[in-house]
Write a protein that holds these residues in place. Sequence first.
Motif, mmCIF file in Angstrom:
data_model
loop_
_atom_site.group_PDB
_atom_site.id
_atom_site.type_symbol
_atom_site.label_atom_id
_atom_site.label_comp_id
_atom_site.label_asym_id
_atom_site.label_seq_id
_atom_site.Cartn_x
_atom_site.Cartn_y
_atom_site.Cartn_z
ATOM 1 N N LEU A 22 8.371 58.531 7.742
ATOM 2 C CA LEU A 22 8.937 59.511 8.671
ATOM 3 C C LEU A 22 9.514 58.828 9.914
ATOM 4 C CD1 LEU A 22 8.825 62.653 8.588
ATOM 5 C CD2 LEU A 22 6.797 62.516 10.036
ATOM 6 N N MET A 23 10.454 59.501 10.558
ATOM 7 C CA MET A 23 10.916 59.034 11.872
ATOM 8 C C MET A 23 9.678 58.796 12.745
ATOM 9 S SD MET A 23 13.843 61.967 12.412
ATOM 10 C CE MET A 23 13.289 63.144 11.191
ATOM 11 N N GLY A 24 9.649 57.674 13.430
ATOM 12 C CA GLY A 24 8.493 57.390 14.277
ATOM 13 C C GLY A 24 7.372 56.671 13.540
ATOM 14 N N GLY A 26 7.497 53.674 12.551
ATOM 15 C CA GLY A 26 7.461 52.280 13.016
ATOM 16 C C GLY A 26 8.330 51.348 12.186
ATOM 17 N N LYS A 27 9.249 51.908 11.402
ATOM 18 C CA LYS A 27 10.079 51.074 10.521
ATOM 19 C C LYS A 27 10.873 50.037 11.318
ATOM 20 C CE LYS A 27 12.218 54.729 8.798
ATOM 21 N NZ LYS A 27 11.559 55.869 9.437
ATOM 22 N N SER A 28 11.446 50.481 12.448
ATOM 23 C CA SER A 28 12.300 49.544 13.200
ATOM 24 C C SER A 28 11.521 48.638 14.154
ATOM 25 C CB SER A 28 13.411 50.296 13.943
ATOM 26 O OG SER A 28 12.866 51.307 14.726
ATOM 27 N N LEU A 45 19.455 50.360 8.486
ATOM 28 C CA LEU A 45 20.605 51.076 7.909
ATOM 29 C C LEU A 45 21.299 52.007 8.897
ATOM 30 C CD1 LEU A 45 19.399 50.039 5.147
ATOM 31 C CD2 LEU A 45 20.553 52.015 4.159
ATOM 32 N N ASP A 46 20.534 52.641 9.775
ATOM 33 C CA ASP A 46 21.185 53.536 10.747
ATOM 34 C C ASP A 46 22.134 52.755 11.660
ATOM 35 O OD1 ASP A 46 20.034 55.835 9.796
ATOM 36 O OD2 ASP A 46 18.507 55.991 11.356
ATOM 37 N N ARG A 47 21.694 51.557 12.074
ATOM 38 C CA ARG A 47 22.565 50.734 12.940
ATOM 39 C C ARG A 47 23.807 50.305 12.167
ATOM 40 N NH1 ARG A 47 18.745 52.266 15.318
ATOM 41 N NH2 ARG A 47 20.173 54.014 15.293
ATOM 42 N N PHE A 69 26.621 62.532 6.899
ATOM 43 C CA PHE A 69 25.760 61.386 7.244
ATOM 44 C C PHE A 69 25.141 60.793 5.975
ATOM 45 C CE2 PHE A 69 21.430 59.823 8.001
ATOM 46 C CZ PHE A 69 21.721 58.730 8.821
ATOM 47 N N ARG A 70 24.685 61.666 5.068
ATOM 48 C CA ARG A 70 24.053 61.173 3.831
ATOM 49 C C ARG A 70 25.053 60.383 2.977
ATOM 50 N NH1 ARG A 70 19.146 61.000 5.617
ATOM 51 N NH2 ARG A 70 18.422 62.997 6.392
ATOM 52 N N LEU A 71 26.329 60.790 3.015
ATOM 53 C CA LEU A 71 27.345 60.038 2.265
ATOM 54 C C LEU A 71 27.502 58.629 2.854
ATOM 55 C CD1 LEU A 71 30.209 62.676 1.728
ATOM 56 C CD2 LEU A 71 28.589 61.796 0.037
ATOM 57 N N GLY A 91 16.777 55.174 7.233
ATOM 58 C CA GLY A 91 16.208 56.334 7.922
ATOM 59 C C GLY A 91 15.204 57.037 7.014
ATOM 60 N N GLY A 92 14.376 57.865 7.621
ATOM 61 C CA GLY A 92 13.291 58.517 6.883
ATOM 62 C C GLY A 92 13.735 59.401 5.729
ATOM 63 N N GLY A 93 14.994 59.868 5.766
ATOM 64 C CA GLY A 93 15.463 60.776 4.719
ATOM 65 C C GLY A 93 16.224 60.080 3.607
ATOM 66 N N ALA A 130 18.395 59.734 19.666
ATOM 67 C CA ALA A 130 18.185 61.152 19.353
ATOM 68 C C ALA A 130 17.931 61.325 17.859
ATOM 69 C CB ALA A 130 19.421 61.948 19.758
ATOM 70 N N ARG A 131 17.025 62.244 17.514
ATOM 71 C CA ARG A 131 16.738 62.550 16.112
ATOM 72 C C ARG A 131 17.150 64.005 15.861
ATOM 73 N NH1 ARG A 131 14.651 57.931 17.309
ATOM 74 N NH2 ARG A 131 13.717 56.634 15.691
ATOM 75 N N PRO A 132 18.377 64.217 15.345
ATOM 76 C CA PRO A 132 18.895 65.582 15.202
ATOM 77 C C PRO A 132 17.978 66.502 14.400
ATOM 78 C CG PRO A 132 20.587 63.950 14.655
ATOM 79 C CD PRO A 132 19.326 63.197 14.875
ATOM 80 N N GLU A 149 7.888 67.660 2.554
ATOM 81 C CA GLU A 149 8.964 67.559 1.552
ATOM 82 C C GLU A 149 9.064 66.155 0.968
ATOM 83 O OE1 GLU A 149 11.993 70.652 3.800
ATOM 84 O OE2 GLU A 149 12.602 68.574 3.505
ATOM 85 N N ARG A 150 8.903 65.164 1.846
ATOM 86 C CA ARG A 150 9.176 63.784 1.421
ATOM 87 C C ARG A 150 7.962 63.026 0.917
ATOM 88 N NH1 ARG A 150 12.818 62.502 6.727
ATOM 89 N NH2 ARG A 150 14.634 63.738 6.128
ATOM 90 N N GLU A 151 6.785 63.544 1.212
ATOM 91 C CA GLU A 151 5.572 62.790 0.868
ATOM 92 C C GLU A 151 5.501 62.399 -0.615
ATOM 93 O OE1 GLU A 151 2.093 63.701 3.196
ATOM 94 O OE2 GLU A 151 0.861 63.214 1.441
HETATM 95 C C1 S3P Z 1 16.436 60.800 9.587
HETATM 96 C C2 S3P Z 1 15.846 59.708 10.167
HETATM 97 C C3 S3P Z 1 16.541 58.876 11.169
HETATM 98 C C4 S3P Z 1 18.056 58.955 10.965
HETATM 99 C C5 S3P Z 1 18.519 60.380 10.966
HETATM 100 C C6 S3P Z 1 17.838 61.207 9.861
HETATM 101 C C7 S3P Z 1 15.646 61.570 8.594
HETATM 102 O O1 S3P Z 1 16.116 57.509 11.063
HETATM 103 O O2 S3P Z 1 18.404 58.344 9.755
HETATM 104 O O3 S3P Z 1 18.260 60.950 12.223
HETATM 105 O O4 S3P Z 1 16.257 62.321 7.802
HETATM 106 O O5 S3P Z 1 14.414 61.441 8.585
HETATM 107 P P1 S3P Z 1 14.621 57.008 11.455
HETATM 108 O O6 S3P Z 1 13.703 57.372 10.334
HETATM 109 O O7 S3P Z 1 14.796 55.528 11.572
HETATM 110 O O8 S3P Z 1 14.265 57.651 12.730
#
Ligand code: S3P
Length: 190
Positions: A22-24, A26-28, A45-47, A69-71, A91-93, A130-132, A149-151
Motif C-alpha cells: 500500500l501507499m505508505g 515504505g517502498k521508496s 516507477l512513479d518517478r 495513469f494505469r496505461l 505504485g501500490g496499485g 499527493a496521493r489522489p 481489494e489488493r491484499e
Molecule cells: C497508487 C499509489 C501511488 C501512485 C498513485 C496510485 C495506488 O504510489 O502510484 O498515486 O494506486 O496505490 P505509492 O504506492 O508509491 O504511493
Amino acid sequence: MPGCETSERVVIAVERIVLLGLMGAGKSTVGPRLARRLGWRYVDLDREIERRAGQRVAEIFAGRGEAYFRLLETACTVALAGCRQAVLAPGGGWIATPGNLARLGPGSFRIWLQVGPDEALARLAGSPEARPLLAAADPLAAATRLLEEREPLYRQAELAVATGGRTPAEVVHEIVEHLRERGLAAAREV
Ligand code: S3P
C-alpha cells in the motif's frame, strides 16, 4: 503414465525484486537502501512515469484520470521488461493491472511490505507527494478499502515483511537475510 506424478524442482534465478504494498508501506524508503545493499539499481516507477510524462502523478490523475495513469504505468513496465539486478518500486496499485507482473518477464521476486492503513496514513502525512486515491473525505476508509481489494494480490508475493513500528534499516536487514538464506534464488515445484 510413469513419471507423470513426479514433480521436478526448478530453480529460477532472482533477476529483480519488485516491492509491493500500500501507499505508505515504505517502498521508496526501503527500495534504495535494499538496492544499495545488493549493489543493484533502484527504479521508482512513479518517478519514471513522471519523467516520461513531464507531469506529477497527481497532475496526471487530475488531467487524464486514473485509467490513463494505469496505461502509463503499464508502458513503463514494458520498458523494464527483462531488466536484471534491479529493485523496482511500482505504485501500490500496479499489481492490480492484469499482466503487469508477467510483462517484467521471469525472475521477479515479489516482496510485500505489510502495513496497516492507519500507520500508512501516518507515514504519508509527512510526504510531499499527493496521493489522489486517498484524497477522500475519509482517507482511512479509502486506504482500508484499497488494502482489502489488493491484499489477495499482495499475498502472492514470495516474501512478506511486516514493517509496522520498524525502521527501514530493520526491514532491509530482514530482506537481505532472507535472500541470503535462499542463495538469491527462488525455487518452485512444477
Ligand atoms: C497508487 C499509489 C501511488 C501512485 C498513485 C496510485 C495506488 O504510489 O502510484 O498515486 O494506486 O496505490 P505509492 O504506492 O508509491 O504511493
